[in-house]
Design an enzyme around this catalytic site. Sequence first.
Site, PDB file in Angstrom:
ATOM      1  N   SER A 235       1.269  -0.936  -0.210  1.00  0.00           N
ATOM      2  CA  SER A 235      -0.152   0.146   0.056  1.00  0.00           C
ATOM      3  C   SER A 235       1.131   1.366   0.045  1.00  0.00           C
ATOM      4  CB  SER A 235      -0.649  -0.177   1.268  1.00  0.00           C
ATOM      5  OG  SER A 235      -0.248  -0.051   2.376  1.00  0.00           O
TER       6      SER A 235
ATOM      7  N   ASP B 229      -3.310   5.588  11.786  1.00  0.00           N
ATOM      8  CA  ASP B 229      -1.893   4.706  11.017  1.00  0.00           C
ATOM      9  C   ASP B 229      -1.392   6.324  10.449  1.00  0.00           C
ATOM     10  OD1 ASP B 229      -1.090   4.848   8.148  1.00  0.00           O
ATOM     11  OD2 ASP B 229      -2.765   5.320   7.291  1.00  0.00           O
TER      12      ASP B 229
ATOM     13  N   HIS C 109       1.106   5.171   6.342  1.00  0.00           N
ATOM     14  CA  HIS C 109       1.033   5.704   5.062  1.00  0.00           C
ATOM     15  C   HIS C 109       1.286   7.355   5.405  1.00  0.00           C
ATOM     16  CE1 HIS C 109      -1.008   1.903   4.753  1.00  0.00           C
ATOM     17  NE2 HIS C 109      -0.734   2.151   4.158  1.00  0.00           N
TER      18      HIS C 109
END
Length: 315
Positions: free
Chosen positions: A45, A290, A293
């Site tokens: 990702s 998160d 990312h």
Amino acid sequence: MKFERPDDGYLKWRWRPDGCVLPVFDPREFLELVRGKSLAFVGDSIARNHMQSLVCLLSRIAYPMDISNTTDDNRKRLVYKDYNFNISMYWAPYLVKTGVTFNQQNSKLFDLYLDEFDESWTSKIGAFDFVIINAGHWFLRPTNFYLDGRLIGCLYCPEPNVTHLTKDFSYRWAFRTAFRAINSLENFKGVTFLRSFVPQHFEHGTFDHGGECVRTELFRRNDTILKEFELDLYHIQREEFDIAEKVGRKKGLKYRLFDVTHAMLLRPDGHPNKYGHGHWQDPNVTVFNDCVHWCLPGPIDTWSDVFIELLKRES
């Protein structure tokens, strides 16, 4: 900002390498450099995050046409018709053959076949001009390891009668096999970029035990907290890259190191934390912060500053 992040300081810092000037990304210059070319992102990702960052930067002058045959963001194919330039995303978080790697198996151990090619991407990249590969964070998950089709060990598994190995073991094997796959391709004329490992910045706990990334300031070069980060995966990547590059060079293949590790190590302020879209999708579902990312726009946009300079060297 869309998801109510209150600060914007993370937008204002730019990476400045020692000993040289790194210009700001110029989307028009980039599209001219890649006119008639193709680019593949292979990885997890973070590769998708990278691709989205590039597309956002290019949107200042051009929007691509989505020619994907799926709605899955991990398997997108985009084309910039005016420049005859296309971008593809290949989902391969381990780079080698695996079992299922989606949410339905997150409660189980992943089966990782360390010496077998992942043909979902190795059979597709032969016609690409540029390939950017990466892998990292998935290797921290519970995993079964196979060699020659036989279970030889595991990571974070409950079985006492299986040899318990480390993430370093599987990480080295994965890159060695991935590079072997590239070096075995017939008629491949493209340039392979290894985009180096970028660390996560969880503090006060792991991602599933209260970990967060609330800092709004970047680390400084000599900040003592940098010692807490394990960079063993980065060094493994570099070692396997050097081996593959020497083998590939004899076959006329081109490998280039796309090193962003240190630049991103200093940016704990650039993650979505609790301001990611996941917290808004379903209020009844627990969503972890998160700190893996990168915000868009944000520090990850620097990668395009670096990439265009690498492309200039090729031309």
